[in-house]
Write a protein that holds these residues in place. Structure first.
Motif, PDB file in Angstrom:
ATOM      1  N   GLU A  12       0.857  -1.186   0.000  1.00 50.11           N
ATOM      2  CA  GLU A  12       0.000   0.000   0.000  1.00 50.11           C
ATOM      3  C   GLU A  12       0.889   1.231   0.000  1.00 50.11           C
ATOM      4  O   GLU A  12       2.026   1.203   0.494  1.00 50.11           O
ATOM      5  N   ALA A  14       1.832   5.052   1.216  1.00 52.78           N
ATOM      6  CA  ALA A  14       1.709   5.828   2.454  1.00 52.78           C
ATOM      7  C   ALA A  14       0.419   6.640   2.426  1.00 52.78           C
ATOM      8  O   ALA A  14       0.008   7.126   1.378  1.00 52.78           O
ATOM      9  N   ALA A  15      -0.215   6.749   3.596  1.00 54.64           N
ATOM     10  CA  ALA A  15      -1.509   7.419   3.799  1.00 54.64           C
ATOM     11  C   ALA A  15      -2.691   6.535   3.416  1.00 54.64           C
ATOM     12  O   ALA A  15      -3.838   6.935   3.628  1.00 54.64           O
ATOM     13  N   GLY A  16      -2.410   5.372   2.858  1.00 58.86           N
ATOM     14  CA  GLY A  16      -3.482   4.461   2.496  1.00 58.86           C
ATOM     15  C   GLY A  16      -3.958   3.633   3.673  1.00 58.86           C
ATOM     16  O   GLY A  16      -3.541   3.838   4.818  1.00 58.86           O
ATOM     17  N   SER A  17      -4.852   2.688   3.379  1.00 63.00           N
ATOM     18  CA  SER A  17      -5.455   1.851   4.410  1.00 63.00           C
ATOM     19  C   SER A  17      -5.418   0.380   4.016  1.00 63.00           C
ATOM     20  O   SER A  17      -5.448   0.044   2.827  1.00 63.00           O
ATOM     21  N   ARG A  66      -4.537   5.709  14.484  1.00 64.60           N
ATOM     22  CA  ARG A  66      -4.475   5.237  13.092  1.00 64.60           C
ATOM     23  C   ARG A  66      -4.999   3.808  12.951  1.00 64.60           C
ATOM     24  O   ARG A  66      -5.626   3.476  11.951  1.00 64.60           O
ATOM     25  N   ASN A  83      -5.234   2.653   9.118  1.00 67.85           N
ATOM     26  CA  ASN A  83      -5.388   3.870   8.310  1.00 67.85           C
ATOM     27  C   ASN A  83      -4.137   4.722   8.410  1.00 67.85           C
ATOM     28  O   ASN A  83      -3.299   4.527   9.296  1.00 67.85           O
ATOM     29  N   SER A  84      -4.033   5.666   7.499  1.00 66.40           N
ATOM     30  CA  SER A  84      -2.893   6.596   7.492  1.00 66.40           C
ATOM     31  C   SER A  84      -1.572   5.845   7.607  1.00 66.40           C
ATOM     32  O   SER A  84      -0.711   6.181   8.420  1.00 66.40           O
ATOM     33  N   LEU A  85      -1.420   4.832   6.796  1.00 61.55           N
ATOM     34  CA  LEU A  85      -0.238   3.982   6.862  1.00 61.55           C
ATOM     35  C   LEU A  85       1.032   4.773   6.588  1.00 61.55           C
ATOM     36  O   LEU A  85       1.041   5.729   5.784  1.00 61.55           O
ATOM     37  N   LYS A  86       2.091   4.353   7.242  1.00 63.95           N
ATOM     38  CA  LYS A  86       3.414   4.964   7.091  1.00 63.95           C
ATOM     39  C   LYS A  86       4.417   3.888   6.686  1.00 63.95           C
ATOM     40  O   LYS A  86       4.216   2.710   6.998  1.00 63.95           O
ATOM     41  N   ASP A  89       5.359   1.299   9.178  1.00 64.86           N
ATOM     42  CA  ASP A  89       4.412   0.223   9.513  1.00 64.86           C
ATOM     43  C   ASP A  89       4.738  -1.068   8.765  1.00 64.86           C
ATOM     44  O   ASP A  89       4.112  -2.105   9.017  1.00 64.86           O
ATOM     45  N   ASN A 131       6.459   4.985   0.010  1.00 68.61           N
ATOM     46  CA  ASN A 131       6.182   6.410  -0.201  1.00 68.61           C
ATOM     47  C   ASN A 131       5.692   6.676  -1.612  1.00 68.61           C
ATOM     48  O   ASN A 131       5.979   5.924  -2.529  1.00 68.61           O
TER      49      ASN A 131
END
Length: 131
Positions: A12, A14-17, A66, A83-86, A89, A131
């Protein structure tokens, strides 16, 4: 025989879920603690979140706000909504089950059940965030 099977991992941005699930079978008791853990290469296994049979939840500070842990008892399934994956993670995610509660009494203090204190584990599902 208790079995835990994770699903839902993947790649995924970044910022995805992503939503992970953990199907539980073979556990016949009413009391339990169910947890999500993750482990990145070269790192120790880290507690992400857990939920007790009373419905009480706890989420690690690193993912608070998150990630959400939940369960569907009708389906014997545990979930982790991320949520808001980095990128940090990124790890292998495991679900775990123990017949004891999620709180461990240590003298006058108490803490959440650690990874070495769970009896049953799934095989893990990989989550990769870019990213």
């Amino acid at each position: 025989q208790v079995h835990l099977v994770e699903a839902g991992g993947g790649s995924e941005q970044a910022a995805g879920s992503l939503r992970l699930s953990c199907g539980v079978s073979g556990y016949m008791y009413s009391g339990y603690c169910l947890g999500w853990f993750r482990q990145a290469p070269g790192q120790p296994r880290e507690r992400v979140a857990d939920i007790g049979s009373d419905g009480e939840t706890s989420v690690a500070d690193s993912v608070k706000g998150r990630f959400t842990i939940s369960q569907d008892n009708t389906k014997n399934t545990l979930y982790l909504q991320m949520n808001s994956l980095k990128p940090e993670d990124t790890a292998m995610y495991f679900c775990a089950l123990d017949g004891g509660g999620c709180w461990i009494q240590v003298g006058r203090d108490r803490r959440r059940r650690g990874s070495h204190e769970y009896n049953y584990w799934g095989q893990g599902t990989q989550v990769t965030v870019s990213n």
